[in-house]
Motif scaffolding. Structure first.
Motif, PDB file in Angstrom:
ATOM      1  N   HIS A  50       0.808  -1.213   0.000  1.00 52.03           N
ATOM      2  CA  HIS A  50       0.000   0.000   0.000  1.00 52.03           C
ATOM      3  C   HIS A  50       0.848   1.272   0.000  1.00 52.03           C
ATOM      4  CE1 HIS A  50      -2.509  -3.187   1.862  1.00 52.03           C
ATOM      5  NE2 HIS A  50      -3.459  -2.656   1.111  1.00 52.03           N
ATOM      6  N   ARG A  51       1.818   1.341   0.898  1.00 50.55           N
ATOM      7  CA  ARG A  51       2.600   2.574   1.031  1.00 50.55           C
ATOM      8  C   ARG A  51       3.428   2.840  -0.228  1.00 50.55           C
ATOM      9  NH1 ARG A  51       4.709   3.070   7.322  1.00 50.55           N
ATOM     10  NH2 ARG A  51       2.706   2.620   8.322  1.00 50.55           N
ATOM     11  N   LEU A  52       4.034   1.796  -0.774  1.00 52.47           N
ATOM     12  CA  LEU A  52       4.821   1.956  -1.997  1.00 52.47           C
ATOM     13  C   LEU A  52       3.934   2.407  -3.151  1.00 52.47           C
ATOM     14  CD1 LEU A  52       7.441   1.672  -3.600  1.00 52.47           C
ATOM     15  CD2 LEU A  52       6.902  -0.757  -3.912  1.00 52.47           C
ATOM     16  N   LEU A  53       2.741   1.848  -3.261  1.00 49.40           N
ATOM     17  CA  LEU A  53       1.844   2.204  -4.357  1.00 49.40           C
ATOM     18  C   LEU A  53       1.288   3.614  -4.210  1.00 49.40           C
ATOM     19  CD1 LEU A  53       0.184  -1.257  -4.845  1.00 49.40           C
ATOM     20  CD2 LEU A  53       1.292   0.072  -6.649  1.00 49.40           C
ATOM     21  N   THR A  76      -7.757   6.281  -7.705  1.00 50.00           N
ATOM     22  CA  THR A  76      -6.989   5.060  -7.454  1.00 50.00           C
ATOM     23  C   THR A  76      -6.229   5.181  -6.135  1.00 50.00           C
ATOM     24  OG1 THR A  76      -6.724   4.710  -9.835  1.00 50.00           O
ATOM     25  CG2 THR A  76      -5.233   3.509  -8.386  1.00 50.00           C
ATOM     26  N   THR A  77      -5.628   6.332  -5.916  1.00 49.30           N
ATOM     27  CA  THR A  77      -4.919   6.571  -4.659  1.00 49.30           C
ATOM     28  C   THR A  77      -5.874   6.478  -3.475  1.00 49.30           C
ATOM     29  OG1 THR A  77      -3.416   8.057  -5.860  1.00 49.30           O
ATOM     30  CG2 THR A  77      -3.365   8.158  -3.470  1.00 49.30           C
ATOM     31  N   PHE A  78      -7.074   7.016  -3.645  1.00 47.11           N
ATOM     32  CA  PHE A  78      -8.109   6.918  -2.606  1.00 47.11           C
ATOM     33  C   PHE A  78      -8.392   5.462  -2.287  1.00 47.11           C
ATOM     34  CE2 PHE A  78     -12.436   6.492  -1.132  1.00 47.11           C
ATOM     35  CZ  PHE A  78     -12.662   7.592  -0.315  1.00 47.11           C
ATOM     36  N   GLY A  79      -8.566   4.641  -3.337  1.00 44.88           N
ATOM     37  CA  GLY A  79      -8.871   3.225  -3.126  1.00 44.88           C
ATOM     38  C   GLY A  79      -7.740   2.478  -2.444  1.00 44.88           C
ATOM     39  N   ILE A  80      -6.496   2.819  -2.798  1.00 44.57           N
ATOM     40  CA  ILE A  80      -5.338   2.174  -2.169  1.00 44.57           C
ATOM     41  C   ILE A  80      -5.293   2.520  -0.679  1.00 44.57           C
ATOM     42  CG2 ILE A  80      -2.816   2.116  -2.096  1.00 44.57           C
ATOM     43  CD1 ILE A  80      -2.883   2.635  -5.143  1.00 44.57           C
ATOM     44  N   ALA A  81      -5.535   3.800  -0.362  1.00 43.85           N
ATOM     45  CA  ALA A  81      -5.526   4.229   1.039  1.00 43.85           C
ATOM     46  C   ALA A  81      -6.638   3.548   1.831  1.00 43.85           C
ATOM     47  CB  ALA A  81      -5.665   5.745   1.120  1.00 43.85           C
ATOM     48  N   LEU A  82      -7.814   3.409   1.211  1.00 43.40           N
ATOM     49  CA  LEU A  82      -8.928   2.736   1.875  1.00 43.40           C
ATOM     50  C   LEU A  82      -8.573   1.270   2.164  1.00 43.40           C
ATOM     51  CD1 LEU A  82     -11.898   2.847   2.824  1.00 43.40           C
ATOM     52  CD2 LEU A  82     -12.573   2.168   0.510  1.00 43.40           C
ATOM     53  N   ILE A  85      -6.165   1.052   5.110  1.00 43.72           N
ATOM     54  CA  ILE A  85      -6.796   1.238   6.419  1.00 43.72           C
ATOM     55  C   ILE A  85      -7.404  -0.063   6.930  1.00 43.72           C
ATOM     56  CG2 ILE A  85      -8.789   2.314   7.560  1.00 43.72           C
ATOM     57  CD1 ILE A  85      -8.204   4.833   5.904  1.00 43.72           C
ATOM     58  N   PHE A  86      -8.052  -0.806   6.038  1.00 44.53           N
ATOM     59  CA  PHE A  86      -8.726  -2.041   6.443  1.00 44.53           C
ATOM     60  C   PHE A  86      -7.856  -3.286   6.285  1.00 44.53           C
ATOM     61  CE2 PHE A  86     -12.331   0.798   5.655  1.00 44.53           C
ATOM     62  CZ  PHE A  86     -13.085   0.574   6.799  1.00 44.53           C
ATOM     63  N   GLY A  87      -6.633  -3.100   5.792  1.00 43.56           N
ATOM     64  CA  GLY A  87      -5.740  -4.238   5.624  1.00 43.56           C
ATOM     65  C   GLY A  87      -6.155  -5.160   4.491  1.00 43.56           C
ATOM     66  N   TRP A  88      -6.827  -4.613   3.499  1.00 42.00           N
ATOM     67  CA  TRP A  88      -7.281  -5.415   2.355  1.00 42.00           C
ATOM     68  C   TRP A  88      -6.223  -5.430   1.256  1.00 42.00           C
ATOM     69  CZ3 TRP A  88     -12.384  -2.180   1.902  1.00 42.00           C
ATOM     70  CH2 TRP A  88     -13.249  -2.517   2.960  1.00 42.00           C
TER      71      TRP A  88
END
Length: 214
Positions: A50-53, A76-82, A85-88
């Motif tokens: 997540h952090r790298l992306l 896309t960045t929003f979706g990665i951050a979401l 947060i949930f560890g998905w």
């Protein structure tokens, strides 16, 4: 820092991440199917990276693109951050995931980022690591989501400063640099202030124009 590679050369955490990014893209370019889409980029980097992306997509948002490209990157960045947060694991809807990306341009960008990371590592180092640890994942993710929503506003140039700030924050999270994270936060807030002023100015201008027509 830790010793890696031949001769025990010491590299910062972010250098290892960016080198990994370059190597993954170069392997893709040398493969039998070098076509790159948003979803394939995530597969190549790892659906749990997540952090790298987030760093990679904030860098992508600095590239010129067709209308709607910046908004697609922001969502896309929003979706990665979401997902972070949930560890998905990261999964994108086909509407976004099937969009193509210029692989050769992305490789050049990643190579420059890797070089920049080596220079930045002279100033950025692990410090105030509690600001970048696991406990920071949720607040960082929420902040990234908020900035990403702002960056979907289709007004030229107002998103540049928040995006740079988000890039600094993402870089610092990877390098476990709490001081750099705070610096990126300040840049983001400055960018949001500029964006708010620009939106207010545009609203006032529109209101004045409407009043003059009446």
């Amino acid at each position: 820092m830790s010793a890696d590679g031949a001769g025990g050369v010491s590299r910062s955490p972010v250098e290892r991440y960016t080198d990994r990014m370059v190597a993954a893209l170069q392997r893709l370019e040398a493969s039998d199917d070098p076509n790159l889409t948003f979803s394939r980029l995530i597969d190549v980097m790892g659906r749990s990276s997540h952090r790298l992306l987030i760093l990679l997509f904030t860098l992508l948002n600095m590239l010129p693109g067709p209308p709607g490209f910046g908004g697609t990157i922001a969502w896309t960045t929003f979706g990665i951050a979401l997902a972070m947060i949930f560890g998905w694991p990261i999964r994108l809807p086909a509407l976004i995931g099937d969009r193509k990306l210029p692989l050769s341009l992305l490789i050049k960008l990643s190579e420059r980022v890797a070089v920049a990371a080596r220079y930045a590592a002279r100033f950025s180092r692990p410090r105030l690591k509690w600001l970048t640890g696991a406990a920071a994942t949720i607040p960082f993710g929420i902040f990234v989501m908020a900035i990403s929503v702002v960056m979907t506003i289709p007004i030229p140039f107002i998103n540049a400063i928040p995006n740079v700030g988000l890039c600094i924050m993402s870089f610092s999270m990877l390098n476990r640099d709490g001081v750099g994270l705070l610096a990126g936060l300040v840049v983001c807030l400055l960018g949001l202030t500029v964006a708010a002023a620009a939106l207010f100015g545009a609203f006032e201008l529109a209101s004045t124009a409407i009043e003059s027509i009446r």
